[in-house]
Design an enzyme around this catalytic site. Structure first.
Site, mmCIF file in Angstrom:
data_model
loop_
_atom_site.group_PDB
_atom_site.id
_atom_site.type_symbol
_atom_site.label_atom_id
_atom_site.label_comp_id
_atom_site.label_asym_id
_atom_site.label_seq_id
_atom_site.Cartn_x
_atom_site.Cartn_y
_atom_site.Cartn_z
ATOM 1 N N SER A 651 63.454 128.539 -4.022
ATOM 2 C CA SER A 651 63.551 128.507 -2.560
ATOM 3 C C SER A 651 62.261 128.041 -1.896
ATOM 4 O O SER A 651 62.261 127.755 -0.701
ATOM 5 C CB SER A 651 63.921 129.894 -2.031
ATOM 6 O OG SER A 651 62.910 130.834 -2.342
ATOM 7 N N LYS A 694 63.862 137.083 4.844
ATOM 8 C CA LYS A 694 62.761 136.112 4.989
ATOM 9 C C LYS A 694 62.420 135.876 6.463
ATOM 10 O O LYS A 694 61.244 135.878 6.861
ATOM 11 C CB LYS A 694 63.153 134.802 4.318
ATOM 12 C CG LYS A 694 63.200 134.874 2.799
ATOM 13 C CD LYS A 694 63.694 133.572 2.189
ATOM 14 C CE LYS A 694 63.716 133.648 0.663
ATOM 15 N NZ LYS A 694 64.235 132.420 0.040
#
Length: 792
Positions: A651, A694
């Protein structure tokens, strides 16, 4: 420039008007687990299949409600036509080591046990009274005297014959007789006999020889008379016993005429009563104590019924075995000790879960079954043979040489349901060839379900079921909406709901606690929010320590301005079930070389395989863009600053690529935008996981450092559907103090982060000089020119 997402795209709230209820009290609870139609159909098929081998392995992670669904399904869909039996063990009078089994309809086993107990209680009282009574004793004495006279008559004939010839018949030992030559009134001694004339001695010897033949004949007659007496006495005993117990045994035989095995057993009891009459007449306390320990033909206990399994009703048995040890599953034989000796018998046979579940269903945890020694092999053996034998585990292990019982095996008709995870299921499929034959049906439980108006109503009914089942307060529809929204966040998708029933049940319990704490009669949305906040606070100690590092400056984070070769990446940390997001500084540097991209995390053995793959993909993208025709003499290195643990996942590959391009081009990157997303070799931005954590993690970092209004997160456009952000972030987005940007390609990301267009190549393959790629191309061309001059 990219457009920021509006707040409505960052959270999908429930529309209260779509709920046709005010509280869950108005909803009818569900009989099944919501959203598990596929698993339910597999279970229905397996339980309806009459053939062997169609046992069920329920696959799914813990908390999906596998056991609850199975129990509810069995409760509401069980076939009541199945036979539900009582099972009994009784003595085998011919071979005590092999007790016999009796199968009776539900309830008849208990009735038979009570009938036999009443019979034995009565016989224990009546037999001593009868056999010690005057009537029986008189008949017995008369019989004894009659045969004693006959025996004495036989011996008297020999005695009289002997006296005629001067010989006496005397008793030498108990039961032994001797013929002696007489010398007047006294028998001859050896000396006096030897002094007799030869003719006299010979006469005595001849007479005694003839008398011995007659004596032997008389003794045979006496023996025959003794046997006849014994037979007559036994016939008298049988006649008397039959008068006491015969009609009762006949009544029992009539009562259980539908059971041939019971009739056979009662006939055996009748015969053994006659053979073992003395057990009712035993008065010796020590012998009785030994008999009680040894259980060997000394007490009426040998006629008791060992009711192994007793059904109180005609419901098909459903047994959940929490601790599937060998003995708990297959049963065992207990022992008793008396004065250092160990004894056992059929009455000490104890049932296992398979006995109690016979004719129905047995539910167990697969890992617990596999952890117990010898249980898995024993279970497969029982399922293959369709019979249940009680074997001593110690004897199977050859640890004990003591004599044990070998009870008759019980026919086994049971459906096994194992609960387990997918890894265990795959291991069994791969390493146990018998597993697929015995567990032909896999009930695969879903983790999520689609979210729409119908499924939300089903979910509300599921919440109502939990409230009823666990005795919790019912929920207002606003609380239901908040729980459904939380479920969508767990599922990490706006249009899906989590089927992890344990999480929802825990949330309901804690919401109920806060509601009762406040004196409320309904669970409101505020109580749900308080429960969520409380759970988050209890689990966030390590998260707060990380953010303390941001607050005191020990963790280097820049959330404003611009910097070459530096970007804020995002990661998710997990601490025992609680996950939170953190920003990570990713840096890249460039230097003269052969075009390689060095992954410092991988070389330091801190990078996982997936992370290394992501770096290789971005290296491939760079090479395809800028080294397709000419060599690239500029090398670079990448790293996560202040990272001392393993890094895995791809990611961060979009952020790493942005940092590399910045370092190659010399253009500064925005520090107020954090980046997450993976890329493929064509420059497309692919979705990643943990988006909510996140975004919230970077927002918290910006809040600590100070919100400027320009800060935000860039994430894959394909991940927008996964956003279910908390209210604090949504409020900042509505106020224009924070933003979330969706991106689909590398070019869009670079344009946003570097403040100029990425660029499109012209016919010659060159990029415009005022673009990001143009700056990279210009620097690479300068490096190649310098390299060529150095080569000359």
């Amino acid at each position: 420039m990219l457009k920021a997402l509006p707040a409505r795209d960052l959270y999908k709230a429930c529309v209260l008007k779509s709920f046709p209820f005010t509280t869950t009290r108005q909803l009818s609870p569900l009989n099944e687990i919501v959203g598990q139609n596929r698993a339910q159909e597999a279970v229905r098929f397996a339980l309806a299949m009459p053939h062997g081998g169609y046992n069920v392995y329920a696959v799914g992670r813990n908390g999906l409600g596998k056991r609850t669904m199975m129990l509810r399904y069995l409760e509401h869909h069980m076939d009541d036509e199945g036979r539900c039996d009582d099972w009994c063990y009784v003595a085998n009078f011919d071979d005590p080591r092999e007790p016999r089994v009796l199968r009776l309809r539900a309830g008849d086993g208990q009735a038979l046990k009570q009938d036999m107990d009443r019979l034995m209680t009565r016989l224990s009282q009546v037999i001593p009274q009868t056999f010690e009574g005057d009537s029986f004793m008189e008949r017995s004495e008369r019989l004894k005297e009659e045969y004693a006279k006959k025996q004495q008559s036989e011996l008297d004939q020999v005695g009289r014959e002997a006296e005629k010839h001067g010989v006496r018949l005397s008793i030498s030992t108990p039961g032994g007789y001797r013929l002696e030559a007489m010398n007047g009134e006294e028998p001859h001694s050896q000396e006096s006999f030897d002094a007799l004339p030869d003719q006299e001695r010979e006469r005595f010897e001849s007479v005694i020889s003839d008398l011995e033949l007659k004596l032997r004949s008389a003794l045979r007659a006496v023996a025959d008379l003794e046997q006849a007496y014994a037979d007559k006495q036994e016939a008298l005993n049988d006649e008397t016993l039959e008068g006491i117990a015969g009609h009762q045994l006949e009544e029992l035989k009539e009562r259980y005429r539908d059971y041939p095995a019971v009739i056979e057993y009662l006939d055996a009891v009748r015969k053994d009563l006659s053979d073992s009459l003395d057990i009712f007449l035993e008065d010796n306390d020590e012998q009785a104590a030994i008999a009680y320990a040894a259980l060997d033909r000394k007490l009426p206990r040998r006629y008791q019924i060992n009711l192994l399994v007793h059904r109180k009703g005609h419901e098909v048995p459903v047994v959940v075995e929490e601790n599937p040890t060998y003995h708990n599953l297959f049963g065992y034989v207990e022992n008793v000790t008396f004065k250092g000796s160990v004894f056992t018998d059929f009455s000490l046979i104890r049932p296992g879960s398979l006995h109690r579940a016979n004719g129905g269903y047995l539910l167990m945890d697969a890992i617990k079954v596999l952890e117990q020694p010898y249980v898995w092999d024993g279970l497969k053996r029982a399922l293959r043979s369709r019979s249940l034998a009680i074997n001593s585990l110690e004897r199977e292990l050859t640890l004990s040489g003591t004599i044990s019982l070998e009870p008759e095996a019980i026919p086994l008709d049971v459906k096994i349901v194992l609960f387990g995870d997918r890894e265990t299921w795959l291991l069994l499929q791969e390493h146990d060839p018998e597993f697929g034959e015995l567990f032909r049906v896999t009930a695969d439980f879903e983790n999520e379900m689609d979210r729409n108006e119908d499924s939300q109503l089903q979910y509300a009914k599921f919440i109502a079921s939990l409230a009823d089942e666990k005795g919790l307060l019912h929920c207002h529809r606003r609380a239901v909406a908040r729980i459904i929204e939380y479920s969508a966040r767990i599922a990490e998708h706006q249009d899906r709901l989590s089927l992890h029933a344990a999480d929802i049940a825990n949330l309901l319990r804690e919401s109920d606690f806060w509601a009762r704490e406040g004196g409320a009669t309904l669970i409101e949305a505020s109580h749900v929010n308080k429960a969520l906040a409380s759970a988050r606070y209890r689990s966030s100690r390590i998260r707060d320590q990380f953010f303390d590092g941001v607050r005191d400056g020990s963790t280097f984070v820049t959330v404003s301005g611009e910097q070459v070769g530096q970007i804020n990446g995002l990661s998710v940390l997990s601490t025992g079930g609680y996950e939170f997001g953190m920003s990570n500084r990713i840096t890249a540097t460039c230097y003269y070389g052969d075009g390689d991209v060095i992954d410092i995390e991988r070389d330091a053995k801190l990078g996982g395989n997936i992370h290394s793959k992501g770096v290789m993909i971005l290296t491939s993208w760079l090479s395809a863009r800028f080294a397709a025709n000419d060599p690239m003499h500029l090398s670079a290195s990448l790293t996560f600053e202040q990272n001392y643990g393993e890094v895995d996942g791809d990611s961060a590959s979009l952020g790493e690529l942005c940092a590399l391009v910045s370092a190659l081009s010399g253009l500064p990157l925005r520090q107020d935008i954090a980046v997450t997303g993976s890329i493929n070799q064509f420059g497309e931005v692919q979705p990643v996981g943990g988006l909510n954590e996140k975004v919230e993690g970077f927002f918290e970092t910006c809040r600590i450092k100070g919100l400027t209004g320009s800060q935000g997160v860039m994430l894959p456009a394909a991940n927008v559907q996964n956003l279910m952000l908390d209210e604090e972030v949504l409020a900042a987005v509505r106020a224009g103090r924070f933003a979330v940007y969706p991106v689909s390609t590398v070019e869009e990301a670079l344009s946003m982060m570097l403040g100029r267009p990425a660029g499109q190549p012209g016919r010659s393959g060159n990029y415009p000089s005022n673009t990001v790629f143009g700056a990279v191309q210009k620097r690479l061309a300068a490096m190649r020119e310098r390299s060529e001059k150095a080569g000359q």
